[in-house]
Design an enzyme around this catalytic site. Sequence first.
Site, short mmCIF file in Angstrom:
data_model
loop_
_atom_site.label_atom_id
_atom_site.label_comp_id
_atom_site.label_asym_id
_atom_site.label_seq_id
_atom_site.Cartn_x
_atom_site.Cartn_y
_atom_site.Cartn_z
N TYR A 49 0.82 -1.22 0.00
CA TYR A 49 0.00 0.00 0.00
C TYR A 49 0.85 1.27 0.00
CZ TYR A 49 -3.62 -3.28 1.73
OH TYR A 49 -4.47 -4.34 1.90
N LEU A 188 -17.66 -5.13 1.84
CA LEU A 188 -18.86 -4.47 1.31
C LEU A 188 -18.96 -4.64 -0.20
CD1 LEU A 188 -18.71 -1.20 3.44
CD2 LEU A 188 -19.89 -3.35 3.96
N SER A 234 -13.05 3.20 5.59
CA SER A 234 -13.75 4.45 5.36
C SER A 234 -12.91 5.58 5.93
CB SER A 234 -15.13 4.46 6.02
OG SER A 234 -15.73 5.73 5.85
N ASN A 243 -20.20 2.34 10.75
CA ASN A 243 -19.74 0.96 10.60
C ASN A 243 -19.55 0.27 11.94
OD1 ASN A 243 -19.68 1.09 7.79
ND2 ASN A 243 -17.53 1.73 7.71
#
Length: 278
Positions: A49, A188, A234, A243
Site C-alpha cells: 500500500y 462491502l 472508510s 460501521n
Amino acid sequence: MMLTRTLRSQCAMPALGLGTWPIKGPKCIDLVRTGLESGFRLIDTAQMYTNEVSTGMGIAQSGVNRHDIFLTTKVVGCNQGKLTRESVEMSLERLGTDYLDLILIHWPNPSLGRAEATWETLANVREEGLTMSIGLSNFSLTQYDALVDATGVEADVNQVQIDPWARQSELVDGLLERGVMPQAWGPLGTRAARHNTELDWSVLETVAARHGVSPHAIALADQLGRGFATVVRSSNPEHQLANLKALEIELTDQDKADLAGMAQETVHLYDSTVEEEF
C-alpha cells in the site's frame, strides 16, 4: 467494548478492523487518527500500500496507546524469500513501532515459489518477538494445507475476499475447522473485482431499515455473526462510526436467512492460483 477473536497464538484480535488501502499521505494519517478516535482498535496496512509511514503517523497523532492497538501489515511479493526479514524490519521502522500484532504473506504468488521460505522466516520473526501472530492473505484451502505440510507451521489468520454476495462459506468453514481465523477484505463488495457489475443492495437496505442502521453496518454485522473477523475501510468519520454500529446489532433468524440468500455463484472471485502481486 470491542468484540474480539482469540487466535491460535492466544492473542485477542478485534473482530472489526479499519483498512487503509489505497489511501496515502495526509488522507491516510487522518483516516487512521479519526478511526482510532472513533473506536477502531485494529489497523490494517501492507507494504504494497506504500502507506505504512502515514499509518504510523496516524497512530501517533491519535493519542491511543500503541499497546491498545492491533496493528497488521503484509509482506509484498517482491519481498518474499531472502528479503522477508529485512522487509519486516523496514515495516517496523516505517510504522514507528518495535513490534507488530500480525504480519501476513499478502499473496501466495505460486510462480515465485517463495511462500515456504517466507513462512518459515515469519515463524522465526514471531519467535523473536517482532510480531505476536502470523498469517496469510488470499490463500486457498489447498494452498494453506500445502504450506503447512511443507513447513509444519500453522497460521493464525487468513485474510480473504468475503462480502454479502461472495459469502465463501466453504472456505470460511474449512479455515475455522483448521483453527485459522478468516478475516474478510472487501467486506462491502469490490466493484473492480466484479468487472463493474452493479450489485443489488435491496436486501441489505431492507434489513437495515428494520434496525435503523446503514446497509454497510448490516453487512458487517452479518459477517461478525458468522464467527469470523472483517476489515472495512472508510475515511469519513461519520461512516466510521456508522460501521462500528455493526458491533451492536443482533440479527434475527429472518435477517440471517435474507442475507444468506444474497449469495451469487456468478460473483467474480480472485483466483490465487492465477492472480499474483509483486
